[in-house]
Design an enzyme around this catalytic site. Structure first.
Site, PDB file in Angstrom:
ATOM      1  N   SER A 165       0.844  -1.194   0.000  1.00  0.00           N
ATOM      2  CA  SER A 165       0.000   0.000   0.000  1.00  0.00           C
ATOM      3  C   SER A 165       0.885   1.252   0.000  1.00  0.00           C
ATOM      4  O   SER A 165       1.682   1.420  -0.924  1.00  0.00           O
ATOM      5  CB  SER A 165      -0.965  -0.051   1.186  1.00  0.00           C
ATOM      6  OG  SER A 165      -2.026   0.855   1.031  1.00  0.00           O
ATOM      7  N   ASP A 217      -8.960  -4.524  -6.246  1.00  0.00           N
ATOM      8  CA  ASP A 217      -8.288  -3.618  -5.309  1.00  0.00           C
ATOM      9  C   ASP A 217      -8.300  -2.203  -5.888  1.00  0.00           C
ATOM     10  O   ASP A 217      -7.548  -1.883  -6.814  1.00  0.00           O
ATOM     11  CB  ASP A 217      -6.857  -4.070  -5.055  1.00  0.00           C
ATOM     12  CG  ASP A 217      -6.139  -3.206  -4.018  1.00  0.00           C
ATOM     13  OD1 ASP A 217      -6.704  -2.175  -3.595  1.00  0.00           O
ATOM     14  OD2 ASP A 217      -5.019  -3.567  -3.626  1.00  0.00           O
ATOM     15  N   HIS A 230      -8.033  -5.233  -1.001  1.00  0.00           N
ATOM     16  CA  HIS A 230      -6.820  -4.538  -0.572  1.00  0.00           C
ATOM     17  C   HIS A 230      -6.340  -5.081   0.769  1.00  0.00           C
ATOM     18  O   HIS A 230      -5.178  -4.870   1.139  1.00  0.00           O
ATOM     19  CB  HIS A 230      -7.072  -3.033  -0.469  1.00  0.00           C
ATOM     20  CG  HIS A 230      -5.825  -2.231  -0.234  1.00  0.00           C
ATOM     21  ND1 HIS A 230      -4.806  -2.136  -1.168  1.00  0.00           N
ATOM     22  CD2 HIS A 230      -5.410  -1.505   0.838  1.00  0.00           C
ATOM     23  CE1 HIS A 230      -3.835  -1.382  -0.688  1.00  0.00           C
ATOM     24  NE2 HIS A 230      -4.166  -0.995   0.534  1.00  0.00           N
TER      25      HIS A 230
END
Length: 250
Positions: A165, A217, A230
């Protein structure tokens, strides 16, 4: 491993679903900010920022921080393979729960003891503000510094950069800060849930990159909604570990 599984179950059970319509986020370009504390006021006051503060809120108690922290390099250790990991936004420790810890667990399963060490990225607050400016500048600098440390402290070792991320953003930024004369020690890069998906790493570093973006995602599509797939990159940890093993010193 049992403790990690329990923490993951708690985290997934306590994360809510965002129901607003997905809207691509235009990441600011060429920001003068050198740290999250210098993020422009209009970014901090934006509806996207306020929503992400809720969406990224960490569901795991701070008591788990100690098992989500690895500082092997800083403790003076060396091994043939060195993993330097940048966690995601608001994750605890310096490796985090959703990708870093599962990756390490998967590596333990396929590597002999003593064949790898792990260093999390420090001086990296992993704040929402950092994500919104394209990744924490201080985290990127620390990751690049850790590569320098590895080159001096552990000559001959192979280094693998990994990030999840915002940590993937940090990995992109750090790659551009690593001196060209030591880039050859980086044997591979793995990024999970990468907001910068599709952006090349500098030079030959781009030859050994695994980008793991789950179907659906939205973070990988530039839409700032940390929901759904995610949060399930633990399922991809074995594949990422095998990718690293194929390029590692065994």
């Amino acid at each position: 491993m049992k403790t990690f599984s329990c923490l993951l179950a708690i985290a997934l059970a306590t994360i809510g679903t965002v129901t607003s319509s997905p809207v691509p986020y235009a990441f600011p370009q060429n920001l003068p900010a050198s740290s999250e504390s210098e993020v422009p006021a209009d970014v901090l006051s934006s509806p996207v920022y306020k929503a992400l503060e809720v969406g990224f809120k960490n569901p795991v108690e701070a008591t788990s921080r100690s098992i989500l922290t690895r500082n092997d390099l800083e403790e003076g250790k060396c091994a043939p393979n060195i993993i330097i990991h940048a966690r995601g936004t608001t994750e605890l420790g310096n490796i985090g729960l959703f990708a870093g810890a599962p990756l390490i667990a998967a590596l333990v399963d396929i590597f002999l003891p003593g064949k790898f060490i792990v260093q999390g990225v420090n001086n990296y607050p992993a704040l929402v503000a950092g994500y919104l400016i394209g990744g924490s500048p201080s985290g990127a600098r620390n990751m690049a510094d850790q590569v320098n440390r590895a080159a001096k402290q552990c000559p001959g070792s192979k280094v693998f950069l990994t990030g999840y991320s915002q940590g993937a953003q940090v990995t992109h930024l750090a790659a551009n800060l690593i001196p060209s004369n030591i880039r050859n020690i980086i044997a591979g890069i793995v990024v999970f849930g990468d907001p910068k998906k599709g952006q090349a790493f500098p030079g030959t570093l781009n030859n050994n990159v695994l980008t793991v973006c789950n179907f659906g995602d939205l973070i990988c599509e530039g839409i700032p909604l940390p929901i759904g797939t995610h949060l399930t990159y633990f399922t991809e940890a074995p594949r990422a570990a095998q990718y690293i093993k194929a390029r590692a010193a065994l």
